[in-house]
Enzyme design. Structure first.
Site, PDB file in Angstrom:
ATOM      1  CG  MET B   1      32.561 -77.277   5.444  1.00  0.00           C
ATOM      2  SD  MET B   1      31.588 -78.361   6.470  1.00  0.00           S
ATOM      3  CE  MET B   1      32.696 -78.636   7.844  1.00  0.00           C
ATOM      4  N   PRO B   2      30.758 -74.190   5.451  1.00  0.00           N
ATOM      5  CG  PRO B   2      29.282 -72.441   5.722  1.00  0.00           C
ATOM      6  CD  PRO B   2      29.368 -73.825   5.196  1.00  0.00           C
TER       7      PRO B   2
END
Lengths: 134, 134, 134
Positions: B1-2
């Site tokens: 998850m950026p």
């Protein structure tokens, strides 16, 4: 490279906002010997009811003109250096209308490989820029 | 998850902004093999005088259309991987009108336990999502 | 000191936004025993097309009312504590109209020396405030 987010309550003049941004940079240059042109700032104005800053129990009475400054920068500065920076920042911003009671500052740290300043190059890694602390 | 914060100077069309956001995601998918739907972006437009980006002494001449991208993501990617990402990003954004001289990028890292994608669950910890690097 | 960035899609009423901010703080006070007045929040509303949050492959169907919360705070909380926080946050925000499927949360950690709450002093270092975990 610090990237600085400056969030403040709307209502200051352009001249005041510029003076605040300039004095944040001046403090970095003075205290951390940052190159003058190592300057990256994003300034966002908010309605007063969209910035909430209470006193943590310190008895600070803030005005409606709170300024929150987030500094994203490389790890490696000592606690003493940070204290010197906070102190100089409060003095320099006090001179341009930011009261000490309205000034909230936080560092968030990363490392030299985390930055690219243009052209998709990581200039601290390629050697185009000297790593901080070298 | 950026989680990606995209800050840019106002004046681009909706189509251009969408193309920038799409190409940032495409680069993550291509270089980091991120799932296509692992996409979290917050785009904020600013007046030109609210984004300041000088050249750090590199001699970069920026236009008035600076784009600053902050990527909050898990630690664990190598310097080489970051360099590959920066390079591919500059190429992909160059194709949609972001000049290399206007592209500033910074990573800020955390860890898998730091994220919840919905319903108050830490999906990397519950096992609903595979941890990056597993 | 957590500094919380609350980014949400425009369209909620002032009362709803205040309730969201209040319930984030309530959760911190309840789960982390934070002082009630240790509250720092920056709330930004965005047009719907400026916040993109897909499902990471989890099959989450988000509405148009996504809320992304970034919590900048000291390192030192356990994975279990973070899970408890996420869970309580989803419950408390669910009670004020934030659906579980729209709630995205991320921690970013720093350390006590990284904060100044006013007057250019690093209050965790000067001893004016007790360090978290002491």
């Amino acid at each position: 490279m610090p990237l600085i987010r400056i969030d403040l309550v709307e209502g200051r003049s352009n001249g005041q906002i510029t003076a605040i941004a300039d004095n944040i940079q001046k403090t970095l240059v003075d205290v951390y010997a940052l190159p003058e042109r190592d300057r990256f700032q994003i300034i966002t104005e908010h309605p007063a009811n969209r910035m909430i800053a209470l006193d943590v129990g310190l008895g600070i009475e803030r005005t409606a003109q709170v300024v929150i400054i987030q500094i994203f920068t490389q790890a490696g500065r000592s606690t003493e250096d940070k204290q010197a920076f906070f102190q100089a920042l409060a003095a320099n911003l006090g001179a341009v209308g930011v009261n000490g009671e309205d000034l909230i500052v936080g560092f968030v740290e990363n490392s030299p490989a985390d930055w690219s300043f243009g052209f998709g190059r990581a200039q601290y890694i390629t050697g185009e820029l000297e790593k901080p602390g070298d």
